[in-house]
Design an enzyme around this catalytic site. Structure first.
Site, short mmCIF file in Angstrom:
data_model
loop_
_atom_site.label_atom_id
_atom_site.label_comp_id
_atom_site.label_asym_id
_atom_site.label_seq_id
_atom_site.Cartn_x
_atom_site.Cartn_y
_atom_site.Cartn_z
N GLY A 46 31.70 37.70 45.12
CA GLY A 46 33.16 37.64 45.25
C GLY A 46 33.63 38.45 46.42
O GLY A 46 32.94 39.37 46.89
N GLN A 51 39.28 43.28 51.50
CA GLN A 51 37.94 43.62 52.00
C GLN A 51 37.73 43.12 53.43
O GLN A 51 36.78 43.55 54.09
CB GLN A 51 36.86 43.04 51.08
CG GLN A 51 36.82 43.71 49.71
CD GLN A 51 35.70 43.14 48.87
OE1 GLN A 51 35.87 42.13 48.20
NE2 GLN A 51 34.54 43.77 48.93
N CYS A 89 29.31 45.86 45.20
CA CYS A 89 30.48 45.42 45.95
C CYS A 89 30.10 45.36 47.42
O CYS A 89 29.42 46.27 47.91
CB CYS A 89 31.61 46.42 45.73
SG CYS A 89 33.11 46.04 46.65
N LEU A 90 30.54 44.32 48.10
CA LEU A 90 30.22 44.19 49.53
C LEU A 90 30.81 45.34 50.34
O LEU A 90 30.35 45.62 51.45
CB LEU A 90 30.71 42.84 50.06
CG LEU A 90 30.00 41.61 49.47
CD1 LEU A 90 30.65 40.33 49.97
CD2 LEU A 90 28.51 41.62 49.80
N HIS A 131 36.54 42.46 38.64
CA HIS A 131 36.21 43.26 39.82
C HIS A 131 37.11 42.87 41.01
O HIS A 131 37.69 43.74 41.68
CB HIS A 131 34.73 43.03 40.17
CG HIS A 131 34.26 43.71 41.42
ND1 HIS A 131 33.31 44.71 41.40
CD2 HIS A 131 34.59 43.54 42.73
CE1 HIS A 131 33.10 45.12 42.64
NE2 HIS A 131 33.85 44.42 43.47
N GLU A 132 37.24 41.57 41.24
CA GLU A 132 38.02 41.12 42.41
C GLU A 132 39.51 41.37 42.22
O GLU A 132 40.21 41.72 43.18
CB GLU A 132 37.76 39.64 42.70
CG GLU A 132 36.31 39.30 43.04
CD GLU A 132 35.71 40.17 44.13
OE1 GLU A 132 36.44 40.61 45.04
OE2 GLU A 132 34.50 40.45 44.06
N HIS A 135 40.46 44.80 43.23
CA HIS A 135 40.61 44.99 44.67
C HIS A 135 42.06 44.75 45.12
O HIS A 135 42.54 45.40 46.05
CB HIS A 135 39.72 44.00 45.44
CG HIS A 135 38.31 44.46 45.66
ND1 HIS A 135 37.99 45.59 46.37
CD2 HIS A 135 37.13 43.92 45.29
CE1 HIS A 135 36.66 45.72 46.43
NE2 HIS A 135 36.11 44.72 45.76
#
Ligand code: NI
Length: 161
Positions: A46, A51, A89-90, A131-132, A135
Site C-alpha cells: 500500500g 508518502q 512501511c515503504l 495502515h494506509e 497515513h
C-alpha cells in the site's frame, strides 16, 4: 507515468493531516497513476499520497499484486476482531514491527470517477486499509508498535527456520 520519490520517516510531510479530494483533475489522475507505479516498483502492499509528498486523501493498495484498489477520501465505517502481526512501511525501509489491528475493516471511499463505494477486507487487506488510512492523518505504524522494530531481513530468516 512516473515513479515518485518515497518520503521516509523523519520527513515532516508524513506527520501532516491530508486534505480531501474535491475533483479529479488531470494532476490528481497523474498522481494516482504514479502512486500505483511507485507502489509496484517498490514491491509494496500500500501507498498513501503523503508518502510521495502530497497531502491529499488518496490511498492505493494491492495485497496480491493483481488486485489494485484505489481509495479516495476513505472513511473507516466498521472494524471488528483483532490480529497481531508484523507490519512494515515503504517510508520505514528495512524495518518491521508488531502491530495489533482489526481483523475486519469496512471503508467507504470514492473511485476515480468520484463514485462512492464500499470495500470490506479481512486479514492482510484489513491491516493494509488501517495502515494506509493512518497515513492520511499523519500517523506512522511505528507509533503503534509493541516492542522493538526489527530488521525485516532478520524476520524473514526467522520465518524460514
Ligand atoms: Ni506505510
Amino acid at each position: 507515468m512516473a515513479i515518485r520519490k518515497i518520503r521516509e520517516i523523519g520527513d515532516p510531510v508524513l506527520t501532516k493531516k491530508c486534505k480531501e479530494v474535491t475533483e479529479i483533475t488531470p494532476r490528481v489522475q497523474e498522481l494516482i497513476d504514479d502512486m500505483f507505479e511507485t507502489l509496484y516498483e517498490a514491491d509494496g502492499v500500500g501507498l498513501a499520497a503523503p508518502q510521495v509528498g502530497i497531502l491529499k486523501r488518496i490511498v492505493v493498495i494491492d495485497v496480491t499484486g493483481e488486485d489494485p484498489i484505489l481509495l479516495i477520501n476513505p472513511k473507516l465505517m466498521e472494524t471488528s476482531g483483532e490480529q497481531e502481526g508484523y507490519e512494515g512501511c515503504l517510508s520505514v525501509p528495512g524495518k518491521s514491527g508488531k502491530v495489533t489491528r482489526p481483523n475486519y475493516a469496512k471503508v467507504m471511499a470514492y473511485d476515480e470517477n468520484m463514485n462512492a463505494f464500499e470495500l470490506e477486507g479481512t486479514e492482510l487487506l484489513a491491516r493494509a486499509i488501517c495502515h494506509e488510512l493512518d497515513h492520511l492523518d499523519g500517523q506512522l505504524y511505528v507509533e503503534r508498535v509493541k516492542g522493538p522494530l526489527v530488521d525485516t531481513t532478520e524476520l524473514m530468516e526467522e520465518e524460514e527456520e
